[in-house]
Scaffold this motif. Sequence first.
Motif, PDB file in Angstrom:
ATOM      1  N   TRP A  60       0.820  -1.206   0.000  1.00  0.00           N
ATOM      2  CA  TRP A  60       0.000   0.000   0.000  1.00  0.00           C
ATOM      3  C   TRP A  60       0.858   1.261   0.000  1.00  0.00           C
ATOM      4  N   LEU A  61       1.947   1.253   0.729  1.00  0.00           N
ATOM      5  CA  LEU A  61       2.841   2.406   0.744  1.00  0.00           C
ATOM      6  C   LEU A  61       3.416   2.676  -0.642  1.00  0.00           C
ATOM      7  N   ASP A  62       3.734   1.621  -1.358  1.00  0.00           N
ATOM      8  CA  ASP A  62       4.253   1.782  -2.718  1.00  0.00           C
ATOM      9  C   ASP A  62       3.198   2.401  -3.632  1.00  0.00           C
ATOM     10  N   LYS A  63       1.956   1.959  -3.481  1.00  0.00           N
ATOM     11  CA  LYS A  63       0.858   2.515  -4.276  1.00  0.00           C
ATOM     12  C   LYS A  63       0.688   4.015  -3.996  1.00  0.00           C
ATOM     13  N   ILE A  64       0.670   4.354  -2.701  1.00  0.00           N
ATOM     14  CA  ILE A  64       0.503   5.754  -2.297  1.00  0.00           C
ATOM     15  C   ILE A  64       1.657   6.612  -2.815  1.00  0.00           C
ATOM     16  N   HIS A  65       2.870   6.072  -2.691  1.00  0.00           N
ATOM     17  CA  HIS A  65       4.045   6.820  -3.165  1.00  0.00           C
ATOM     18  C   HIS A  65       3.980   7.081  -4.666  1.00  0.00           C
ATOM     19  N   ASN A  66       3.581   6.082  -5.426  1.00  0.00           N
ATOM     20  CA  ASN A  66       3.498   6.236  -6.886  1.00  0.00           C
ATOM     21  C   ASN A  66       2.438   7.275  -7.262  1.00  0.00           C
ATOM     22  N   MET A  67       1.330   7.301  -6.527  1.00  0.00           N
ATOM     23  CA  MET A  67       0.276   8.254  -6.809  1.00  0.00           C
ATOM     24  C   MET A  67       0.674   9.692  -6.474  1.00  0.00           C
TER      25      MET A  67
END
Length: 325
Positions: free
Chosen positions: A315-322
């Motif tokens: 989830w952190l990776d998703k948030i960072h990419n966004m």
Amino acid sequence: MKTQIVYVLVASGNNLYLEELWVSLYSLRIFHPEATVRVLVDDTTDRYLRRFPELCNMITEIVVVPVPEGYNAKQRSRIIKTSVRNVIDGAFLFIDTDTVICRSLQEIDKLACDIAAVPDGHLPLIDCMYPPTKGVEDMYGISLSEAKFWYNSGVMFVADNERTREFYKRWCENWKFSCFKKGNSQDQPALLATDNQCGFMIEEMPGTYNAQVAMSLKYFADAAILHWWHMDFIEDQSYSPYFSLQIYREVKAEGRITPHIEELIRNCKQSFVSPTMPVGREHIYFLFSPAGKIFNRIYRDGGIASFLMNKLAWWLDKIHNMTSK
């Protein structure tokens, strides 16, 4: 080989320093059975060392160095190390015990400088991962603006002359100041300060003579001396019998160099398990950080915490990419 080899040993049955010496000295004798080897010890270590005649037979001379009363083991080791030049005569190559000699050291005889060593981590001072500049400047009230290197003291060539004897006198005094006045018992800050005070006498030695495997693989393949210096802040070092200390524990358990230990010594460059891969500077910084060590332990131990950590990472990776678009 004409240059004498010098080790410093302060050891007891409660540590593995004698076993480190045994492995290093055994590897040296493979290539230099003729070399003069002096081992400098305190009186307590002298008595302990002489319980191992097989090891003593590889030593030309055991030199007992008087040390002040009340010094702990580390302090006894460091005061002997910083006094070597004024204890024995003749040019020498000092070698730390946590080393393995991998080929002939004959080229050392050709050195014509006063003192030679290898930069710590094989880097210029300005590029060191944890540069000691400010700490040393504050400790000694000096400027290191002209210093190029933070030398590793694990392997040092030292000529015998008035300049090197004065250098070692200052190094010892600087070490006693940092240890007892500033609470820093390491010898390298005092070495850096001394080199600065003496007009930068230390010259750079080829990295192959002190290949510091823990921080760089640059000189690993061609290394004459592998320096394993141990990182006790890394929890799991089972990828190597040298980093995990298993080889030294085996020497202690057996009380000799067994055929298996000899094989590990002769083939130390092939002693890593697979998979083992090099990592870059960014990975090292993270792995050595408190977060890196905690995350690694959680991942290794498994269980619900490991499961949740992996889910959170996704989830952190998703948030960072966004948010970084």
